[in-house]
Design a protein around this motif. Structure first.
Motif, PDB file in Angstrom:
ATOM      1  N   TYR A   1       1.738  -2.210  -4.416  1.00  0.00           N
ATOM      2  CA  TYR A   1       2.050  -1.396  -3.245  1.00  0.00           C
ATOM      3  C   TYR A   1       1.692   0.032  -3.633  1.00  0.00           C
ATOM      4  CZ  TYR A   1       5.430   1.718  -0.807  1.00  0.00           C
ATOM      5  OH  TYR A   1       6.046   2.742  -0.128  1.00  0.00           O
ATOM      6  N   LEU A   2       0.886   0.689  -2.810  1.00  0.00           N
ATOM      7  CA  LEU A   2       0.506   2.083  -3.082  1.00  0.00           C
ATOM      8  C   LEU A   2       0.908   2.920  -1.869  1.00  0.00           C
ATOM      9  CD1 LEU A   2      -3.147   1.401  -4.346  1.00  0.00           C
ATOM     10  CD2 LEU A   2      -1.064   1.597  -5.741  1.00  0.00           C
ATOM     11  N   ARG A   3       1.451   4.098  -2.140  1.00  0.00           N
ATOM     12  CA  ARG A   3       1.775   4.990  -1.011  1.00  0.00           C
ATOM     13  C   ARG A   3       1.159   6.360  -1.271  1.00  0.00           C
ATOM     14  NH1 ARG A   3       5.695   8.653  -0.106  1.00  0.00           N
ATOM     15  NH2 ARG A   3       7.023   7.879  -1.783  1.00  0.00           N
ATOM     16  N   PHE A   4       0.461   6.824  -0.253  1.00  0.00           N
ATOM     17  CA  PHE A   4      -0.208   8.115  -0.361  1.00  0.00           C
ATOM     18  C   PHE A   4       0.357   9.055   0.697  1.00  0.00           C
ATOM     19  CE2 PHE A   4      -3.098   4.693  -1.501  1.00  0.00           C
ATOM     20  CZ  PHE A   4      -3.437   5.043  -2.789  1.00  0.00           C
ATOM     21  N   ASN A   5       0.724  10.239   0.246  1.00  0.00           N
ATOM     22  CA  ASN A   5       1.281  11.242   1.139  1.00  0.00           C
ATOM     23  C   ASN A   5       0.147  12.225   1.443  1.00  0.00           C
ATOM     24  OD1 ASN A   5       2.816  14.053   1.315  1.00  0.00           O
ATOM     25  ND2 ASN A   5       4.221  12.422   1.924  1.00  0.00           N
ATOM     26  N   THR A   6      -0.366  12.155   2.668  1.00  0.00           N
ATOM     27  CA  THR A   6      -1.640  12.855   2.932  1.00  0.00           C
ATOM     28  C   THR A   6      -1.571  13.769   4.144  1.00  0.00           C
ATOM     29  OG1 THR A   6      -2.474  11.228   4.499  1.00  0.00           O
ATOM     30  CG2 THR A   6      -2.830  10.756   2.152  1.00  0.00           C
ATOM     31  N   LEU A   7      -2.538  14.628   4.242  1.00  0.00           N
ATOM     32  CA  LEU A   7      -2.761  15.366   5.484  1.00  0.00           C
ATOM     33  C   LEU A   7      -3.212  14.356   6.536  1.00  0.00           C
ATOM     34  CD1 LEU A   7      -4.713  18.529   4.241  1.00  0.00           C
ATOM     35  CD2 LEU A   7      -2.311  18.384   4.983  1.00  0.00           C
ATOM     36  N   ASP A   8      -2.842  14.609   7.781  1.00  0.00           N
ATOM     37  CA  ASP A   8      -3.221  13.688   8.852  1.00  0.00           C
ATOM     38  C   ASP A   8      -4.523  14.168   9.462  1.00  0.00           C
ATOM     39  OD1 ASP A   8      -3.228  11.700  10.660  1.00  0.00           O
ATOM     40  OD2 ASP A   8      -1.521  12.403  11.829  1.00  0.00           O
TER      41      ASP A   8
ATOM     42  N   SER B   1      -7.404  14.833  -4.912  1.00  0.00           N
ATOM     43  CA  SER B   1      -7.959  15.177  -3.601  1.00  0.00           C
ATOM     44  C   SER B   1      -7.097  16.225  -2.903  1.00  0.00           C
ATOM     45  CB  SER B   1      -8.047  13.912  -2.749  1.00  0.00           C
ATOM     46  OG  SER B   1      -8.186  14.265  -1.392  1.00  0.00           O
ATOM     47  N   GLU B   2      -7.738  17.086  -2.128  1.00  0.00           N
ATOM     48  CA  GLU B   2      -6.990  18.133  -1.423  1.00  0.00           C
ATOM     49  C   GLU B   2      -6.160  17.580  -0.279  1.00  0.00           C
ATOM     50  OE1 GLU B   2      -9.613  21.188  -0.213  1.00  0.00           O
ATOM     51  OE2 GLU B   2     -10.026  21.805  -2.274  1.00  0.00           O
ATOM     52  N   VAL B   3      -6.541  16.420   0.211  1.00  0.00           N
ATOM     53  CA  VAL B   3      -5.798  15.867   1.344  1.00  0.00           C
ATOM     54  C   VAL B   3      -4.551  15.102   0.900  1.00  0.00           C
ATOM     55  CG1 VAL B   3      -7.868  15.718   2.760  1.00  0.00           C
ATOM     56  CG2 VAL B   3      -7.116  13.716   1.448  1.00  0.00           C
ATOM     57  N   VAL B   4      -4.423  14.873  -0.390  1.00  0.00           N
ATOM     58  CA  VAL B   4      -3.234  14.173  -0.899  1.00  0.00           C
ATOM     59  C   VAL B   4      -2.232  15.212  -1.405  1.00  0.00           C
ATOM     60  CG1 VAL B   4      -2.390  12.623  -2.702  1.00  0.00           C
ATOM     61  CG2 VAL B   4      -4.467  12.060  -1.442  1.00  0.00           C
ATOM     62  N   LEU B   5      -1.011  15.153  -0.826  1.00  0.00           N
ATOM     63  CA  LEU B   5      -0.079  16.259  -1.016  1.00  0.00           C
ATOM     64  C   LEU B   5       0.907  16.057  -2.160  1.00  0.00           C
ATOM     65  CD1 LEU B   5       0.674  16.789   2.771  1.00  0.00           C
ATOM     66  CD2 LEU B   5      -1.008  17.966   1.347  1.00  0.00           C
ATOM     67  N   GLU B   6       1.174  14.801  -2.492  1.00  0.00           N
ATOM     68  CA  GLU B   6       2.151  14.500  -3.552  1.00  0.00           C
ATOM     69  C   GLU B   6       1.551  13.448  -4.467  1.00  0.00           C
ATOM     70  OE1 GLU B   6       5.768  13.001  -1.973  1.00  0.00           O
ATOM     71  OE2 GLU B   6       6.251  14.852  -0.895  1.00  0.00           O
ATOM     72  N   PRO B   7       2.057  13.354  -5.699  1.00  0.00           N
ATOM     73  CA  PRO B   7       1.567  12.271  -6.564  1.00  0.00           C
ATOM     74  C   PRO B   7       1.760  10.936  -5.856  1.00  0.00           C
ATOM     75  CG  PRO B   7       2.961  13.768  -7.811  1.00  0.00           C
ATOM     76  CD  PRO B   7       3.066  14.192  -6.377  1.00  0.00           C
ATOM     77  N   SER B   8       0.742  10.123  -5.851  1.00  0.00           N
ATOM     78  CA  SER B   8       0.824   8.841  -5.153  1.00  0.00           C
ATOM     79  C   SER B   8       1.737   7.879  -5.912  1.00  0.00           C
ATOM     80  CB  SER B   8      -0.572   8.243  -5.010  1.00  0.00           C
ATOM     81  OG  SER B   8      -1.391   9.171  -4.331  1.00  0.00           O
ATOM     82  N   VAL B   9       2.231   6.914  -5.161  1.00  0.00           N
ATOM     83  CA  VAL B   9       3.216   5.975  -5.712  1.00  0.00           C
ATOM     84  C   VAL B   9       2.568   4.603  -5.879  1.00  0.00           C
ATOM     85  CG1 VAL B   9       5.380   4.762  -5.211  1.00  0.00           C
ATOM     86  CG2 VAL B   9       5.148   7.200  -4.652  1.00  0.00           C
ATOM     87  N   ALA B  10       2.796   3.958  -7.019  1.00  0.00           N
ATOM     88  CA  ALA B  10       2.312   2.585  -7.228  1.00  0.00           C
ATOM     89  C   ALA B  10       3.476   1.728  -7.719  1.00  0.00           C
ATOM     90  CB  ALA B  10       1.186   2.572  -8.249  1.00  0.00           C
ATOM     91  N   ILE B  11       3.748   0.653  -7.017  1.00  0.00           N
ATOM     92  CA  ILE B  11       4.828  -0.271  -7.423  1.00  0.00           C
ATOM     93  C   ILE B  11       4.263  -1.691  -7.423  1.00  0.00           C
ATOM     94  CG2 ILE B  11       7.137  -1.151  -6.877  1.00  0.00           C
ATOM     95  CD1 ILE B  11       7.717   1.494  -5.458  1.00  0.00           C
ATOM     96  N   ARG B  12       4.470  -2.388  -8.532  1.00  0.00           N
ATOM     97  CA  ARG B  12       3.962  -3.767  -8.651  1.00  0.00           C
ATOM     98  C   ARG B  12       4.699  -4.722  -7.725  1.00  0.00           C
ATOM     99  NH1 ARG B  12       1.711  -5.085 -14.097  1.00  0.00           N
ATOM    100  NH2 ARG B  12       2.623  -7.144 -13.958  1.00  0.00           N
ATOM    101  N   LEU B  13       3.977  -5.682  -7.215  1.00  0.00           N
ATOM    102  CA  LEU B  13       4.600  -6.749  -6.439  1.00  0.00           C
ATOM    103  C   LEU B  13       4.783  -7.953  -7.356  1.00  0.00           C
ATOM    104  CD1 LEU B  13       3.863  -4.969  -4.057  1.00  0.00           C
ATOM    105  CD2 LEU B  13       2.846  -6.939  -2.924  1.00  0.00           C
ATOM    106  N   GLU B  14       6.017  -8.420  -7.461  1.00  0.00           N
ATOM    107  CA  GLU B  14       6.240  -9.681  -8.182  1.00  0.00           C
ATOM    108  C   GLU B  14       6.413 -10.739  -7.119  1.00  0.00           C
ATOM    109  OE1 GLU B  14       6.156 -10.778 -11.257  1.00  0.00           O
ATOM    110  OE2 GLU B  14       5.725  -8.857 -12.212  1.00  0.00           O
ATOM    111  N   ASP B  15       5.307 -11.174  -6.536  1.00  0.00           N
ATOM    112  CA  ASP B  15       5.467 -12.091  -5.397  1.00  0.00           C
ATOM    113  C   ASP B  15       5.193 -13.543  -5.750  1.00  0.00           C
ATOM    114  OD1 ASP B  15       2.840 -11.380  -5.644  1.00  0.00           O
ATOM    115  OD2 ASP B  15       2.618 -10.644  -3.602  1.00  0.00           O
TER     116      ASP B  15
END
Lengths: 429, 429
Positions: free
Chosen positions: B350-357, B413-427
């Motif tokens: 799971y990756l989450r990116f906090n970006t400019l819209d 990247s300039e459009v990414v505002l915060e360090p991105s998040v990566a969380i493993r899926l144990e599915d």
């Protein structure tokens, strides 16, 4: 190195599983546990079937006569996987009388003939391991005997029959009715052609009798267990249960209150958010409450060749290591428990009435419940264009006798079209 | 009757719990297990505090000097509940050198000084019990040692830290942010004033190191475990996880693939429908996969005076019964495991990116992922009136190195505002 010379009697699916594990893992067991597990003799009615796997063991003898195994001084431990309660009794008693250690998966034998078997073991200072008899691979017997030894068990709640759990699960998740789900279970090999032993709750009763006796150190005979199967559970009740936040499970339970033991096998409603309710399909589980450790839950495969064989082999290692070491013998014989009067224990109930849709029906039901001291917690009657209407009542805690009395009266009413349904809520798990 | 003369060192909450259980249940233990557990000496820094409970034991000695206990020939079993890794090491080594049996709840000591402790036990032919060191009342060590002895463990997955599980649970169920949930945990006594040991995953790493070594018969040193805590987990990630059908848990895991051991402590996403995911608040659980028995789950209280004491007393009975019986000694010393390269193990993320819209953002992210060999399984970007926009990506299986490389680039990247998040899926539990 402790060496155990094994006689395996019964080489069907579980027996073959035991041979597979021993052939693959014996070297590791020697290294890790300092015990050598040698298969001396295999007794089977169909020697040809096990020829391939028996070749993996050097010098193993094959026979179709269990008397070559029972009492054979070259064999110190027998594995009884014959099943049933006739020949298996002869085998187990004979072996114990010869001071052989017995490992068995035979819950019917233990719950029906336990008294004589345990006495024979005691008199001959030998031990009997039966982890595989309850919950397949779930190590519940070892958990009670060793892991919770420093604690006091207050109650055990088991989903102990894969067939019924599979049926109830499929009724909920696939929207099947009972007969369709049973058919599916039979097709998948989870139910016998004659499923009555499972679906009537008898198998669960055998298991809960064994577990309860060990947990409380008091004998809980089969005939003291209230047993009710799942054959009357309908898709409708499962749907209503779900709406109310519950899931229907066939639960075996033993618990102690004021020195008396309550022992039941019944379909009950369990809160859906409880981890116990998430035990689905053929999976088994035991939930326990104790005085000190607090509640615990053990979940795993309740049947199948390798899971059951895995429990048999664990017993081989455990009892094999103990053999001849002058340890205090594990107790299996207990004084009879004082059993609480079944219809006097309290619970909340789900009640469903199949009625004509006409004025006054609810009032009549409510009156009959009130007269018998049953207090209503909630009622729902869905708007419906067509009769019959389903009236669902959830009660406050009351004794079973009050429910029986109420339903006895309500079911004579002309506006009630089918026998009413009552299912206990186990909402204080 | 086997008699065990006990020296208790450390009479705080768990020690008092042990004394309570022994005072109430010793007579039953004698009857049920044929073992007499006699408290000979209690060593505590504050003798006045335990005066009331120590009165329940006849002829018990109270001291503030552990040297009155360690090596005392009148004492055959010591219970070490001092904690820490300094004095406790002296106590445990001294006791083992005197051939006293040691029962301890000290996971830090075992995972940091296990090598010398286990060697000392081995050289002195005495045993050390530490059921209480992992998972409180959950009998996981006994389960590995005895219950699953006939099986082969392939992987162990533990929710082993009550503090972090409580925090993550409250973040989800009460919608708290991390700091609020931590504060609540501290108020309720589930977190220390300095919670770093728990929230940074170190406590879980200690426990998974102990369990993993026992499970595989291969030593898994602390420094070989990838450890990541929960301090960066946000309410937002928990909500996205929930939308995707997952729940975030701090998971300690060890599993074996192609002869190599993967050992990790990380927040991961677990499918919500899995029974493991229903382990909430301060509750602990261990999920295991085996070669034969199939998967299993054990759930229970992971901490607290009486649950932990209950495990200590079970060990007293178990090791007490074994004492002097010439049984094969339990193994704790193992060759070092071959550890897999952490960033080369595969998982979905799971990756989450906090970006400019603004136009092109998603394309840029997708391109960087693709360049690094990360294939996208699903994307969601919720419509939003205000910036920043949250872009959530779930990937197909890929190695951690690819994720790190991608995020390393995307976060510049300039459009990414915060360090991105990566969380493993144990599915694939």
């Amino acid at each position: 190195m402790q060496t155990i010379r094994i006689g395996l009697i019964g080489a069907g699916t579980v027996g073959s599983g035991v041979l597979k594990i021993l052939s693959e893992e014996s070297a590791r067991f020697e290294k890790e546990y300092g015990i050598s597990l040698n298969v001396h003799t295999i007794c089977t009615r169909t020697p040809s079937k096990i020829a391939p796997i028996s070749k993996l063991f050097s010098k193993v003898k094959i026979t179709d006569d269990y008397k070559q195994v029972v009492g054979n001084p070259e064999i110190d431990t027998i594995i009884e996987l014959v099943g049933g309660t006739t020949i298996s009794e002869e085998i187990v008693l004979g072996a114990l009388q010869s001071k052989q250690t017995v490992i068995t998966a035979n819950k019917a034998l233990l719950s029906e003939k336990g008294e004589i078997i345990y006495r024979t073991a005691e008199e001959n200072h030998t031990e009997i391991g039966f982890e595989a008899s309850v919950g397949g691979s779930i190590p519940i017997i070892r958990a009670i005997r060793n892991c919770l030894a420093g604690d006091k068990i207050l109650g055990l709640y088991g989903i102990l029959n894969g067939t019924t759990n599979f049926i109830l699960s499929k009724m909920e998740t696939e929207g099947l009715d009972y007969k369709e789900a049973l058919k599916l279970a039979q097709e998948k090999g989870f139910a016998e052609a004659d499923p009555s032993f499972d679906v009537e709750g008898i198998d669960t009763a055998h298991k809960i009798s064994i577990l309860g006796s060990l947990a409380f150190g008091e004998k809980i005979p089969l005939q003291n267990i209230v047993v009710e199967g799942i054959t009357k559970i309908t898709r409708l009740d499962i749907a209503f249960a779900s709406d109310l936040g519950y899931r229907i499970k066939l639960l075996g339970l033993v618990r102690k209150l004021d020195g008396k033991v309550e022992a039941r096998v019944q379909p009950v409603m369990i809160p859906k958010h409880h981890a116990f309710a998430s035990v689905m399909n053929e999976t088994n589980a035991v939930y326990y409450k104790t005085a000190f450790a607090g509640p615990g839950l053990i979940v795993g495969k309740g049947a199948g060749a390798l899971p059951t064989a895995s429990a048999v082999v664990s017993d081989l290692i455990y009892y094999g290591s103990r053999r001849g070491k002058n340890l205090p013998m594990e107790k299996n014989r207990f004084p009879k428990a004082s059993i609480s009067e079944a219809n006097q224990t309290e619970a909340r109930y789900y009640l469903r009435f199949n009625t004509l849709d006409q004025p006054g029906v609810l009032a009549e039901i409510a009156k009959d419940l009130g007269t018998n001291g049953v207090s209503i917690s909630s009622v729902r009657q869905n708007e419906s264009e067509k009769e019959p209407a389903e009236v669902v009542v959830v009660t406050h805690p009351c004794v079973e006798a009050s429910i029986s009395a109420s339903l006895g009266r309500i079911d004579t009413s002309e506006v009630v079209l089918e026998p009413s349904v009552a299912i206990r809520l186990e909402d204080k798990l």
